[in-house]
Design a protein around this motif. Structure first.
Motif, PDB file in Angstrom:
ATOM      1  N   SER A  91      -1.961   6.294 -13.023  1.00  0.00           N
ATOM      2  CA  SER A  91      -2.483   7.627 -13.325  1.00  0.00           C
ATOM      3  C   SER A  91      -1.654   8.773 -12.758  1.00  0.00           C
ATOM      4  N   SER A  92      -1.077   8.610 -11.562  1.00  0.00           N
ATOM      5  CA  SER A  92      -0.358   9.738 -10.966  1.00  0.00           C
ATOM      6  C   SER A  92       0.747   9.282 -10.019  1.00  0.00           C
ATOM      7  N   ALA A  93       1.812  10.071 -10.022  1.00  0.00           N
ATOM      8  CA  ALA A  93       2.920   9.914  -9.079  1.00  0.00           C
ATOM      9  C   ALA A  93       3.205  11.315  -8.562  1.00  0.00           C
ATOM     10  N   THR A  94       2.950  11.541  -7.263  1.00  0.00           N
ATOM     11  CA  THR A  94       3.106  12.878  -6.694  1.00  0.00           C
ATOM     12  C   THR A  94       4.037  12.827  -5.503  1.00  0.00           C
ATOM     13  N   ARG A  95       4.749  13.922  -5.297  1.00  0.00           N
ATOM     14  CA  ARG A  95       5.772  13.964  -4.253  1.00  0.00           C
ATOM     15  C   ARG A  95       5.676  15.256  -3.465  1.00  0.00           C
ATOM     16  N   ILE A  96       5.841  15.134  -2.166  1.00  0.00           N
ATOM     17  CA  ILE A  96       6.090  16.289  -1.307  1.00  0.00           C
ATOM     18  C   ILE A  96       7.527  16.140  -0.834  1.00  0.00           C
TER      19      ILE A  96
ATOM     20  N   MET B 110      15.021  -0.443  -2.476  1.00  0.00           N
ATOM     21  CA  MET B 110      15.228   0.535  -3.548  1.00  0.00           C
ATOM     22  C   MET B 110      14.757  -0.037  -4.884  1.00  0.00           C
ATOM     23  N   GLU B 111      14.949  -1.320  -5.092  1.00  0.00           N
ATOM     24  CA  GLU B 111      14.495  -1.959  -6.328  1.00  0.00           C
ATOM     25  C   GLU B 111      12.966  -1.896  -6.447  1.00  0.00           C
ATOM     26  N   GLU B 112      12.277  -2.232  -5.362  1.00  0.00           N
ATOM     27  CA  GLU B 112      10.811  -2.163  -5.368  1.00  0.00           C
ATOM     28  C   GLU B 112      10.352  -0.714  -5.537  1.00  0.00           C
ATOM     29  N   PHE B 113      11.010   0.202  -4.855  1.00  0.00           N
ATOM     30  CA  PHE B 113      10.693   1.626  -4.966  1.00  0.00           C
ATOM     31  C   PHE B 113      10.777   2.067  -6.429  1.00  0.00           C
ATOM     32  N   GLY B 114      11.829   1.682  -7.108  1.00  0.00           N
ATOM     33  CA  GLY B 114      12.016   2.041  -8.512  1.00  0.00           C
ATOM     34  C   GLY B 114      10.905   1.541  -9.414  1.00  0.00           C
ATOM     35  N   ARG B 115      10.361   0.375  -9.112  1.00  0.00           N
ATOM     36  CA  ARG B 115       9.284  -0.190  -9.941  1.00  0.00           C
ATOM     37  C   ARG B 115       8.008   0.652  -9.897  1.00  0.00           C
ATOM     38  N   TYR B 116       7.773   1.341  -8.800  1.00  0.00           N
ATOM     39  CA  TYR B 116       6.581   2.181  -8.711  1.00  0.00           C
ATOM     40  C   TYR B 116       6.556   3.245  -9.807  1.00  0.00           C
TER      41      TYR B 116
ATOM     42  N   LEU C  55       3.159   9.609  -3.432  1.00  0.00           N
ATOM     43  CA  LEU C  55       1.798   9.066  -3.440  1.00  0.00           C
ATOM     44  C   LEU C  55       1.520   8.618  -4.873  1.00  0.00           C
ATOM     45  N   PHE C  56       1.318   7.321  -5.052  1.00  0.00           N
ATOM     46  CA  PHE C  56       1.086   6.760  -6.380  1.00  0.00           C
ATOM     47  C   PHE C  56      -0.387   6.441  -6.567  1.00  0.00           C
ATOM     48  N   ASP C  57      -0.941   6.923  -7.668  1.00  0.00           N
ATOM     49  CA  ASP C  57      -2.337   6.661  -8.049  1.00  0.00           C
ATOM     50  C   ASP C  57      -3.329   7.040  -6.962  1.00  0.00           C
ATOM     51  N   ASP C  58      -2.916   7.957  -6.100  1.00  0.00           N
ATOM     52  CA  ASP C  58      -3.777   8.421  -5.012  1.00  0.00           C
ATOM     53  C   ASP C  58      -4.185   7.271  -4.096  1.00  0.00           C
ATOM     54  N   GLU C  59      -3.396   6.187  -4.107  1.00  0.00           N
ATOM     55  CA  GLU C  59      -3.738   4.976  -3.350  1.00  0.00           C
ATOM     56  C   GLU C  59      -2.580   4.394  -2.547  1.00  0.00           C
ATOM     57  N   THR C  60      -1.358   4.600  -2.997  1.00  0.00           N
ATOM     58  CA  THR C  60      -0.194   3.980  -2.365  1.00  0.00           C
ATOM     59  C   THR C  60       0.717   5.056  -1.799  1.00  0.00           C
TER      60      THR C  60
END
Length: 188
Positions: free
Chosen positions: A24-29, A12-18, A125-130
């Motif tokens: 550029s982008s943070a997208t969620r489904i 959860m700590e690592e997740f929060g850092r994202y 999906l972060f920065d269309d890469e992660t």
């Protein structure tokens, strides 16, 4: 259609850092009608009791969104919803999405019957890469977060996001549909 799980479990700590380190982008489904989050149970009960939105509710998240948007970053989500909203979805709309949307998050919806026939899951999906796939139990409790490094999964997540975004409609339209009684909101 569920996605294939390959990668590593994220704390959860690592997740929060994202949410503070993306470029550029943070997208969620979002796929569920109910998320069971221990930290929000008291608020959900207050909401169901008819209490007003507490001052400062979701303020830290909203401030992060505002800062990201001011820096030219995109934060958005598409939530799959039924035509009859669950009490939890109404709570999420009133006590989370209203605050997040005002801060600059692009909050959108797609009806379950309009979901495209492609591979998707509850994903950030972060920065269309992660790709971070979130796994939940049948009650909506988070089981784990998987950083999925499979290139095929990355392409699936990109495709899903683009198609969900294309087919979705904004929070303002959802609120108008609720006001015009095109969507049923059950009594709690």
């Amino acid at each position: 259609m569920p996605a294939r799980s390959v990668g590593v479990i994220v704390s959860m700590e690592e997740f929060g850092r994202y949410f503070t380190s993306f470029c550029s982008s943070a997208t969620r489904i979002e796929t569920l009608n109910v998320y069971s989050v221990e930290d929000e149970k008291e608020n959900f009960h207050s909401y169901l009791a008819g209490d007003p939105l507490p001052a400062g509710r979701n303020q830290e998240w909203a401030e992060n969104i505002r800062a990201c948007v001011e820096d030219g970053k995109y934060v958005g989500r598409v939530h799959i919803i039924p035509r009859t909203l669950t009490p939890y979805l109404q709570f999420e709309i009133d006590w989370y999405y209203a605050v997040n949307g005002a801060a600059g998050e692009d909050i959108r919806f797609i009806f379950r019957e309009d979901v495209p026939d492609l591979v998707y899951t509850d994903t950030w999906l972060f920065d269309d890469e992660t790709v971070l796939d979130l796994s939940y139990d049948d009650e909506g409790r988070l089981l784990y977060i998987n950083k999925n490094d499979d290139p095929e999964r990355l392409e699936q997540a990109r495709t899903a996001w683009k198609e969900f975004l294309r087919r979705s409609f904004p929070l303002s339209e959802l609120l108008a549909r609720i006001r015009n009684s095109e969507l049923r909101v059950p009594d709690a």
